[in-house]
Design a protein around this motif. Structure first.
Motif, PDB file in Angstrom:
ATOM      1  N   PRO A 241     -18.085  -3.914  -9.778  1.00 20.74           N
ATOM      2  CA  PRO A 241     -18.186  -5.255  -9.216  1.00 20.74           C
ATOM      3  C   PRO A 241     -16.827  -5.920  -9.044  1.00 20.74           C
ATOM      4  N   LEU A 242     -15.818  -5.157  -8.635  1.00 19.47           N
ATOM      5  CA  LEU A 242     -14.492  -5.751  -8.436  1.00 19.47           C
ATOM      6  C   LEU A 242     -14.573  -6.908  -7.435  1.00 19.47           C
ATOM      7  N   PRO A 243     -14.017  -8.067  -7.761  1.00 21.49           N
ATOM      8  CA  PRO A 243     -14.070  -9.213  -6.843  1.00 21.49           C
ATOM      9  C   PRO A 243     -12.983  -9.152  -5.791  1.00 21.49           C
ATOM     10  N   LEU A 244     -12.781  -7.976  -5.234  1.00 17.17           N
ATOM     11  CA  LEU A 244     -11.781  -7.767  -4.196  1.00 17.17           C
ATOM     12  C   LEU A 244     -12.420  -6.963  -3.076  1.00 17.17           C
ATOM     13  N   SER A 245     -11.926  -7.148  -1.873  1.00 20.99           N
ATOM     14  CA  SER A 245     -12.465  -6.390  -0.748  1.00 20.99           C
ATOM     15  C   SER A 245     -11.965  -4.958  -0.799  1.00 20.99           C
ATOM     16  N   ALA A 246     -12.620  -4.090  -0.044  1.00 20.15           N
ATOM     17  CA  ALA A 246     -12.217  -2.691   0.013  1.00 20.15           C
ATOM     18  C   ALA A 246     -10.784  -2.558   0.524  1.00 20.15           C
ATOM     19  N   ALA A 247     -10.427  -3.358   1.530  1.00 18.35           N
ATOM     20  CA  ALA A 247      -9.065  -3.304   2.073  1.00 18.35           C
ATOM     21  C   ALA A 247      -8.040  -3.760   1.041  1.00 18.35           C
ATOM     22  N   GLN A 248      -8.385  -4.768   0.258  1.00 20.30           N
ATOM     23  CA  GLN A 248      -7.462  -5.229  -0.787  1.00 20.30           C
ATOM     24  C   GLN A 248      -7.268  -4.172  -1.861  1.00 20.30           C
ATOM     25  N   VAL A 249      -8.353  -3.528  -2.259  1.00 18.06           N
ATOM     26  CA  VAL A 249      -8.253  -2.478  -3.277  1.00 18.06           C
ATOM     27  C   VAL A 249      -7.405  -1.316  -2.759  1.00 18.06           C
ATOM     28  N   GLN A 250      -7.614  -0.936  -1.503  1.00 14.76           N
ATOM     29  CA  GLN A 250      -6.814   0.136  -0.928  1.00 14.76           C
ATOM     30  C   GLN A 250      -5.339  -0.246  -0.884  1.00 14.76           C
ATOM     31  N   HIS A 251      -5.044  -1.480  -0.496  1.00  9.19           N
ATOM     32  CA  HIS A 251      -3.662  -1.943  -0.439  1.00  9.19           C
ATOM     33  C   HIS A 251      -3.022  -1.928  -1.825  1.00  9.19           C
ATOM     34  N   LEU A 252      -3.750  -2.375  -2.835  1.00 15.03           N
ATOM     35  CA  LEU A 252      -3.218  -2.381  -4.202  1.00 15.03           C
ATOM     36  C   LEU A 252      -2.980  -0.957  -4.698  1.00 15.03           C
TER      37      LEU A 252
END
Length: 317
Positions: free
Chosen positions: A171-182
């Motif tokens: 349930p990460l409160p981040l979008s898929a694109a944000q997670v990929q960027h991180l």
């Protein structure tokens, strides 16, 4: 969904404890860097002055402290992904990635995908930490294998997040694109710090020995840490987590040693957890829960032995 048998304390905390301040976080990052780099630099200076093995052994407090400082970088990565280093969640993650990448091989992005589940299903069959760490029963396997394989899993997870299909791990409160960027930033920071280390090791005589010893200490500390926090004696009932309360532990861990308080209040930055602990003590919450505390720094290492299983003690709603 699993719930803890120990309910969250009914203690009203000051809301200011939950507010992230970037300036305060930068001071803590500076503290962690000093704990890592200053003892390491002093050890290298002494080691260059003499090549005696006895001097290296006598300087053990220096490289042990530097190892704890290196491990503290990983703790700050953990804090970053709890959004405790900045009010802006992404900025907090960036700071966490920058600091934790100083620990070679540790990719906090992949780690935190599991860690969200650890908080959500702590000590249950759905808790990734419980599934992983409970399988190791002996002291040797716990300190030699558990953290090594966990770190490898975090690295692989980060690579998948960075270069695989866009997936937002629940349930990460981040979008898929944000997670990929991180994840991509995490890999870039890892490579960047490896280049810095390679250049420093080439330029500075004696640094290889100090860095190697400090890295070994950081690895051992991280291996012990999971069991110090979650392994209990078999006759202890319903343990969610343990807090280590010695002043030395607080100094070395910047407050992250109050792990039970962290589970109850994950949005409180680790350096403020000692205040939370004092409020729970004053409220009498620990009066009949002394087995959830360890007051002795050295004694806390016993929890990595086979007498203290990493147990799952939750029930389902």
């Amino acid at each position: 969904m699993a719930r803890q048998l120990h309910a969250k304390p009914q203690v009203r905390l000051d809301r200011a404890l939950f507010k992230a301040h970037t300036g305060e976080s930068l001071l803590i990052i500076g503290y962690a860097l000093c704990l890592y780099l200053l003892p390491l630099a002093l050890f290298v200076w002494v080691a260059n002055a003499t090549s005696s093995l006895w001097v290296v052994l006598l300087c053990a407090p220096l490289w042990v402290m530097a190892g704890y400082g290196m491990f503290l970088q990983a703790i700050l990565g953990h804090e970053g992904f709890h959004f405790n280093l900045s009010r802006n969640p992404m900025h907090s993650c960036y700071l966490g990635i920058f600091t934790s990448s100083m620990l070679p091989g540790f990719c906090v992005t992949g780690y935190f995908v599991d860690h969200w589940q650890h908080h959500r299903f702590s000590n249950s069959a759905n808790d990734p930490d419980y599934r992983h760490f409970s399988r190791y029963r002996t002291l040797l396997s716990r300190i030699a294998l558990s953290r090594l394989l966990a770190t490898s899993n975090y690295l692989q997870a980060t690579l998948r997040l960075a270069f695989g299909p866009l997936v937002s791990p629940s349930p990460l409160p981040l979008s898929a694109a944000q997670v990929q960027h991180l994840a991509r930033c995490n890999i870039a920071c890892q490579l960047g710090w490896l280049c810095v280390y390679a250049l420093a090791l080439w330029q500075v005589d004696g640094l290889l020995l100090g860095f190697g010893l400090s890295l070994a200490v950081a690895f051992l500390v991280s291996a012990f840490n999971a069991y110090q926090e979650h392994a209990f004696s078999a006759d202890d009932d319903q343990p969610p987590a343990r807090s280590r309360t010695s002043r030395l532990c607080t100094f070395m861990h910047a407050g992250a040693n109050f792990h039970l308080e962290h589970h109850f209040y994950p949005a409180v930055p680790c350096w403020r957890l000692p205040k939370v602990h004092r409020q729970l003590l004053d409220a009498g919450w620990y009066a009949d829960r002394q087995h959830l505390l360890e007051k002795n720094f050295v004694a806390s290492f016993k929890y990595a032995t086979r007498r203290h299983p990493y147990r799952g003690d939750t029930v389902n709603d």
